[in-house]
Design an enzyme around this catalytic site. Structure first.
Site, PDB file in Angstrom:
ATOM      1  CE1 TYR A 144      -3.269  -2.755   0.059  1.00  9.64           C
ATOM      2  CE2 TYR A 144      -3.733  -2.297   2.354  1.00  9.64           C
ATOM      3  CZ  TYR A 144      -3.985  -3.018   1.205  1.00  9.64           C
ATOM      4  OH  TYR A 144      -4.949  -3.989   1.203  1.00  9.64           O
ATOM      5  CE  LYS A 193       0.567 -17.347  -2.531  1.00  9.26           C
ATOM      6  NZ  LYS A 193      -0.278 -18.557  -2.390  1.00  9.26           N
ATOM      7  CG  ASP A 225      -2.948 -19.569  -0.442  1.00 11.51           C
ATOM      8  OD1 ASP A 225      -2.153 -19.470   0.515  1.00 11.51           O
ATOM      9  OD2 ASP A 225      -2.658 -20.170  -1.488  1.00 11.51           O
ATOM     10  CG  ASP A 249      -7.103  -3.959   4.228  1.00 14.76           C
ATOM     11  OD1 ASP A 249      -8.059  -3.798   5.000  1.00 14.76           O
ATOM     12  OD2 ASP A 249      -7.006  -3.381   3.134  1.00 14.76           O
ATOM     13  CG  ASP A 253     -12.194  -5.417   6.727  1.00 14.09           C
ATOM     14  OD1 ASP A 253     -11.837  -4.980   7.838  1.00 14.09           O
ATOM     15  OD2 ASP A 253     -12.566  -4.682   5.801  1.00 14.09           O
TER      16      ASP A 253
END
Ligand code: NAD
Length: 358
Positions: A144, A193, A225, A249, A253
């Site tokens: 980001y 990852k 994942d 993030d 959520d």
């Protein structure tokens, strides 16, 4: 212990639920012999009315002089976002305060209380007698905050986003994550990852190095994942999770819906010096503001997190958490977590019930 708390109630339901958090903090102070001093300051639309801006310098000064910040919520009705009072309000106030204090770590608990299993979207067989997961997200690095670029290469539009982490950034969040895991179940899952990304390979190495100082915390690694799948299939196998900005993030959520209502989840933002701001996961809920029906639990649990993570008060945290859990087990519910056959209580009554059980 004497502590000075900056209180930024903000807009919408903020002032209503903040009253209840202070009621509970006062009970904690009385029971454990602490002195909490509250300094109120304006933020969001409430600050705009008074100062013509959403994050006045005077508010930052009050926060800077406090031991911790207890934040309510900011923002106006979704259909009034172009009104000058509300335009950019959440972004200016929240991102502004995060930037000012360099809050680089986000704590997002995902709790399903045993008494509330019926309102969770997860199946009862997956929830068992409830769970309490802490997701720790790096907040100011990663993809980001890298370079973003869209270009034209031989008539083809191409976009690039740079993901970058340095070992110091990862070490800083690793320390916080291990320290927190130690005060919880002693199990830390680091999500990355590393089968694809260099940033994740470095992340994993630094986590491994940091674990050498924490013999009492079991470190496990999980690919993002798989983590997303396992959180839904087997949430009780998680205790404390640490991950980078983008993965955090998404995971925070995802797991915030397990509780069944935004009204029961607190959160926190911390900086490298351990200074913190504590706030409900939800927003200002303009649809129910001013009616005395908002659920104050998210604000009360945010205050409890402040006791634990800023003031080192584990017993006091446990007392508030257990009081919330017991209140719910006794069938006391606000409208957002109430079933058809139950009678809902108001914001203030919920606060009284919790304070009385501390
Ligand atoms: P919201 O979180 O305010 O509300 C979403 C839904 O959840 C609403 O139906 C609301 O009634 C309910 N809800 C939230 N908290 C509750 C509580 N404590 N008790 C009972 N019900 C609760 O999100 P929104 O409606 O998308 O946004 C409203 C305003 O809040 C906007 O102006 C937005 O910018 C702002 N906002 C602020 C923050 C913050 O201050 N950190 C976060 C998100 C949104």
């Amino acid at each position: 212990m004497k502590k000075n708390i900056a209180v930024l109630a903000g807009d919408g339901i903020g002032p209503e639920v903040m009253n209840e958090a202070i009621k509970v903090l006062d009970k904690v102070a009385l029971k454990f012999g602490h002195e909490f001093e509250y300094t109120e300051a304006l933020i969001g639309g409430a600050a705009y009315d008074e100062h013509g801006e959403h994050l006045p310098e005077s508010t930052l000064k009050v926060c800077g002089g406090a031991d911790a910040v207890l934040f309510g919520s900011v923002g106006g009705p979704v259909d009034a976002q172009d009104d000058p009072k509300w335009k950019g309000c959440e972004k200016t106030a929240i991102l502004g305060i995060r930037r000012h204090f360099s809050f680089n770590i986000n704590l997002r608990p995902s709790i399903v209380f045993e008494a509330l299993t019926d309102i969770s979207p997860l199946k009862k067989s997956l929830i068992g007698d409830g769970f309490d997961i802490m997701i720790i997200r790096e907040l100011t690095g990663g993809i980001y905050f890298g370079k973003h670029e869209t270009s034209d290469e031989n008539g083809v539009r191409v976009a690039r986003d740079e993901m970058r982490y340095d070992e110091n950034e990862v070490r800083a969040i690793a320390k916080v994550a291990f320290d927190i895991a130690k005060t919880r179940g002693g199990k830390l899952i680091s999500v990355d990852k590393a089968n694809v990304l260099d940033c994740s390979i470095l992340w994993r190495k630094v986590m491994e190095e940091a674990s050498a100082d924490y013999g009492d915390v079991a470190l496990e690694h999980m690919y993002i994942d798989n983590a997303a799948m396992q959180l839904v299939k087997n949430p009780r196998s998680f205790d404390t999770v640490v991950t980078g900005n983008m993965f955090g993030d998404i995971l925070s959520d995802l797991s915030s819906v397990f509780a069944g209502s935004l009204g029961v989840l607190g959160s926190a933002s911390l900086n490298a010096d351990g200074f913190g701001m504590y706030e409900p996961s939800g927003g200002s809920a303009p649809d129910i503001a001013g009616r005395g029906i908002a659920n104050p639990i998210a604000q009360i649990l945010s205050a409890a997190m402040m006791l634990k993570y800023s003031f080192g008060m584990q017993d006091e945290y446990d007392a508030v958490y257990d009081a919330v859990s017991q209140t719910l087990a006794d069938g006391v519910r606000t409208g957002d977590i109430c079933s058809a056959e139950m009678k809902a209580v108001g914001t203030s009554e919920m606060g009284d019930e919790i304070a009385s059980r501390v």
